[in-house]
Design a protein around this motif. Structure first.
Motif, PDB file in Angstrom:
ATOM      1  N   GLN A 177       3.343 -11.501   7.651  1.00 44.00           N
ATOM      2  CA  GLN A 177       2.587 -11.329   7.727  1.00 44.00           C
ATOM      3  C   GLN A 177       2.937 -10.892   9.860  1.00 44.00           C
ATOM      4  OE1 GLN A 177      -0.221 -11.049   5.765  1.00 44.00           O
ATOM      5  NE2 GLN A 177       0.416 -11.471   4.027  1.00 44.00           N
ATOM      6  N   GLU A 178       3.101 -11.796  10.360  1.00 49.08           N
ATOM      7  CA  GLU A 178       3.086 -11.721  11.193  1.00 49.08           C
ATOM      8  C   GLU A 178       3.483 -10.299  12.482  1.00 49.08           C
ATOM      9  OE1 GLU A 178       7.220 -12.807  10.206  1.00 49.08           O
ATOM     10  OE2 GLU A 178       4.860 -13.005   9.890  1.00 49.08           O
ATOM     11  N   LYS A 179       4.883  -8.613  11.240  1.00 46.98           N
ATOM     12  CA  LYS A 179       4.671  -7.906  11.826  1.00 46.98           C
ATOM     13  C   LYS A 179       3.809  -6.921  11.336  1.00 46.98           C
ATOM     14  CE  LYS A 179       9.277  -7.196  11.189  1.00 46.98           C
ATOM     15  NZ  LYS A 179      10.354  -6.565  10.724  1.00 46.98           N
ATOM     16  N   VAL A 180       2.553  -7.455  10.620  1.00 46.93           N
ATOM     17  CA  VAL A 180       1.778  -6.138  10.034  1.00 46.93           C
ATOM     18  C   VAL A 180       0.649  -5.502  11.249  1.00 46.93           C
ATOM     19  CG1 VAL A 180      -0.211  -6.002   8.416  1.00 46.93           C
ATOM     20  CG2 VAL A 180       1.449  -7.179   7.686  1.00 46.93           C
ATOM     21  N   PRO A 181       1.637  -4.379  11.353  1.00 43.60           N
ATOM     22  CA  PRO A 181       0.657  -3.739  12.675  1.00 43.60           C
ATOM     23  C   PRO A 181      -0.905  -3.755  12.437  1.00 43.60           C
ATOM     24  CG  PRO A 181       1.721  -1.911  11.691  1.00 43.60           C
ATOM     25  CD  PRO A 181       1.588  -3.727  10.523  1.00 43.60           C
ATOM     26  N   SER A 182      -2.013  -3.294  11.548  1.00 45.26           N
ATOM     27  CA  SER A 182      -2.377  -2.803  11.351  1.00 45.26           C
ATOM     28  C   SER A 182      -3.225  -2.983   9.976  1.00 45.26           C
ATOM     29  CB  SER A 182      -3.584  -1.533  12.039  1.00 45.26           C
ATOM     30  OG  SER A 182      -4.892  -1.901  12.082  1.00 45.26           O
ATOM     31  N   ASP A 183      -4.520  -3.759   9.420  1.00 46.57           N
ATOM     32  CA  ASP A 183      -4.958  -3.869   7.840  1.00 46.57           C
ATOM     33  C   ASP A 183      -5.999  -2.904   7.721  1.00 46.57           C
ATOM     34  OD1 ASP A 183      -4.012  -6.226   7.936  1.00 46.57           O
ATOM     35  OD2 ASP A 183      -5.678  -6.563   8.169  1.00 46.57           O
ATOM     36  N   SER A 184      -6.145  -1.731   8.565  1.00 44.93           N
ATOM     37  CA  SER A 184      -6.121   0.109   8.566  1.00 44.93           C
ATOM     38  C   SER A 184      -5.229   0.380   8.377  1.00 44.93           C
ATOM     39  CB  SER A 184      -6.871   0.058   9.422  1.00 44.93           C
ATOM     40  OG  SER A 184      -6.567   0.914  10.890  1.00 44.93           O
ATOM     41  N   GLU A 185      -4.117   0.639   8.462  1.00 45.70           N
ATOM     42  CA  GLU A 185      -3.226   1.379   8.468  1.00 45.70           C
ATOM     43  C   GLU A 185      -2.444   1.997   6.807  1.00 45.70           C
ATOM     44  OE1 GLU A 185       0.091   1.064  11.467  1.00 45.70           O
ATOM     45  OE2 GLU A 185      -1.331   1.240  13.011  1.00 45.70           O
ATOM     46  N   TYR A 186      -1.445   2.638   6.882  1.00 43.13           N
ATOM     47  CA  TYR A 186      -0.846   3.111   5.651  1.00 43.13           C
ATOM     48  C   TYR A 186       0.259   1.697   5.275  1.00 43.13           C
ATOM     49  CZ  TYR A 186       1.144   4.738   1.541  1.00 43.13           C
ATOM     50  OH  TYR A 186       1.819   4.756  -0.103  1.00 43.13           O
ATOM     51  N   PRO A 187       0.776   1.377   4.694  1.00 39.98           N
ATOM     52  CA  PRO A 187       0.595   1.254   3.403  1.00 39.98           C
ATOM     53  C   PRO A 187      -0.779  -0.130   2.870  1.00 39.98           C
ATOM     54  CG  PRO A 187       2.203   0.518   3.438  1.00 39.98           C
ATOM     55  CD  PRO A 187       2.152   1.089   4.932  1.00 39.98           C
ATOM     56  N   PHE A 188      -1.075  -0.890   4.688  1.00 37.75           N
ATOM     57  CA  PHE A 188      -1.679  -1.773   4.221  1.00 37.75           C
ATOM     58  C   PHE A 188      -3.090  -1.767   4.143  1.00 37.75           C
ATOM     59  CE2 PHE A 188       1.757  -2.384   7.333  1.00 37.75           C
ATOM     60  CZ  PHE A 188       2.786  -2.944   6.840  1.00 37.75           C
ATOM     61  N   SER A 189      -3.873  -0.514   4.064  1.00 41.04           N
ATOM     62  CA  SER A 189      -4.962  -0.396   3.189  1.00 41.04           C
ATOM     63  C   SER A 189      -5.450  -0.553   2.000  1.00 41.04           C
ATOM     64  CB  SER A 189      -5.453   1.172   4.382  1.00 41.04           C
ATOM     65  OG  SER A 189      -4.500   2.535   3.591  1.00 41.04           O
ATOM     66  N   ILE A 190      -3.838  -0.219   1.408  1.00 41.00           N
ATOM     67  CA  ILE A 190      -4.310  -0.248  -0.072  1.00 41.00           C
ATOM     68  C   ILE A 190      -4.097  -2.146  -0.510  1.00 41.00           C
ATOM     69  CG2 ILE A 190      -2.835   0.086  -2.148  1.00 41.00           C
ATOM     70  CD1 ILE A 190      -1.123   1.208  -0.731  1.00 41.00           C
ATOM     71  N   PRO A 191      -5.075  -2.254  -1.100  1.00 38.17           N
ATOM     72  CA  PRO A 191      -5.801  -3.973  -1.190  1.00 38.17           C
ATOM     73  C   PRO A 191      -4.844  -4.201  -2.239  1.00 38.17           C
ATOM     74  CG  PRO A 191      -8.028  -2.304  -2.109  1.00 38.17           C
ATOM     75  CD  PRO A 191      -6.264  -1.164  -2.089  1.00 38.17           C
ATOM     76  N   ALA A 192      -3.950  -4.363  -2.845  1.00 36.45           N
ATOM     77  CA  ALA A 192      -2.738  -5.048  -3.273  1.00 36.45           C
ATOM     78  C   ALA A 192      -1.760  -5.116  -2.312  1.00 36.45           C
ATOM     79  CB  ALA A 192      -2.325  -4.313  -4.200  1.00 36.45           C
ATOM     80  N   ILE A 193      -1.337  -4.318  -0.943  1.00 36.35           N
ATOM     81  CA  ILE A 193       0.030  -4.363  -0.850  1.00 36.35           C
ATOM     82  C   ILE A 193      -1.531  -5.608   0.602  1.00 36.35           C
ATOM     83  CG2 ILE A 193       0.762  -3.444   1.196  1.00 36.35           C
ATOM     84  CD1 ILE A 193       2.049  -3.121  -1.528  1.00 36.35           C
ATOM     85  N   HIS A 194      -2.042  -5.399   0.883  1.00 33.77           N
ATOM     86  CA  HIS A 194      -3.088  -5.636   1.955  1.00 33.77           C
ATOM     87  C   HIS A 194      -3.124  -6.939   1.769  1.00 33.77           C
ATOM     88  CE1 HIS A 194      -6.566  -6.681   5.009  1.00 33.77           C
ATOM     89  NE2 HIS A 194      -7.152  -7.286   3.804  1.00 33.77           N
ATOM     90  N   HIS A 195      -3.333  -7.890   0.761  1.00 36.34           N
ATOM     91  CA  HIS A 195      -3.377  -8.960   0.220  1.00 36.34           C
ATOM     92  C   HIS A 195      -2.844 -10.011  -0.380  1.00 36.34           C
ATOM     93  CE1 HIS A 195      -7.828  -7.936  -0.586  1.00 36.34           C
ATOM     94  NE2 HIS A 195      -8.139  -8.932   0.163  1.00 36.34           N
ATOM     95  N   LEU A 196      -0.796  -8.751  -0.012  1.00 34.42           N
ATOM     96  CA  LEU A 196      -0.240  -9.446  -0.389  1.00 34.42           C
ATOM     97  C   LEU A 196       0.739 -10.660   0.431  1.00 34.42           C
ATOM     98  CD1 LEU A 196       2.306 -10.053  -2.221  1.00 34.42           C
ATOM     99  CD2 LEU A 196       3.242  -7.883  -1.195  1.00 34.42           C
TER     100      LEU A 196
END
Length: 240
Positions: free
Chosen positions: A10-29
């Motif tokens: 989680q500490e490396k995730v750049p932005s929840d709005s960027e792909y692929p973190f904008s995908i709900p299943a990936i966003h909440h993983l």
């Protein structure tokens, strides 16, 4: 079983709005635990199952265009967009196995022709070029001859080239490999036949969170069952 857990960094995730973190299943993983020799990823197109499978392949150091560690070739847009953001926990770690991408299998077959042309043996592929076999035959040759011994096998829609009968043949191959406790499969699939493999874990990527589901509760099973039992009614409603 070898791969025990996947953890999102989680500490490396750049932005929840960027792909692929904008995908709900990936966003909440946050993490995913593997408890069975055979695990399926299911969900509608675009829900992240192939993206996560590709990231696992990347961390295994398999070619994300398709293949194992030894298969070095490139295909456009085959790089993992998620591999740098997950951690895999092993017990024990294995370095052998294979990543199948149905959509780029043609390029893998061409790569094998290039590396095998001098030897002309194709031992791991049924004794002849994959391009000289039908699409379904080439998939089964890969499963029969390349998949052997200790390893983790990551398959993205392997049913793409398999008839229903050959999907049953593939289930037998999975059974024969996993009963030795030396093989682990993680498979992204839409096939209600493959998903029916006994005692497998099924993770659904539909909805906001990845959730374990029973086989009979998957949309794949329910829709197929409804179609077979109510074909004329369903088609009449669809075409009106």
């Amino acid at each position: 079983m070898f791969l025990k857990k996947l953890t999102m960094l989680q500490e490396k995730v750049p932005s929840d709005s960027e792909y692929p973190f904008s995908i709900p299943a990936i966003h909440h993983l946050k993490e995913l635990t593997f408890q069975k020799e055979v695990t399926f990823f299911v969900g509608e197109n675009g829900t992240g199952k192939s993206t996560l499978l590709e990231a696992i392949a990347d961390k295994c150091e398999f070619n994300t265009a398709g293949g194992g560690r030894q298969n070095t070739y490139e295909v456009d847009q085959s790089e993992s967009v998620l591999g740098d953001y997950i951690r895999l926990s092993w017990l024990p770690k294995v370095t052998t196995g294979f990543f199948l991408r149905a959509e780029s299998f043609y390029h893998f077959a061409s790569h094998i022709d290039e590396v095998e042309e001098d030897l002309n043996m194709y031992i791991n592929y049924g004794g002849r070029s994959l391009h000289q076999q039908s699409h379904g035959e080439s998939f089964l040759s890969l499963f029969k001859y390349r998949f052997s011994g200790k390893g983790i096998y990551l398959l993205d829609e392997p049913e793409a080239a398999l008839s229903p009968t050959r999907q049953l043949t593939f289930l037998k191959i999975i059974h024969d490999l996993t009963k030795t406790k030396k093989a682990q499969f993680i498979i992204a699939s839409h096939s209600p036949i493959l998903l029916g493999y006994p005692d497998a874990d099924i993770f659904s990527f539909d909805g906001d969170h990845i959730a374990k589901v029973n086989y009979v509760d998957t949309e794949h099973y329910q829709l197929t069952k409804y179609f077979l039992q109510n074909r004329e009614k369903l088609l009449a409603e669809l075409f009106k």
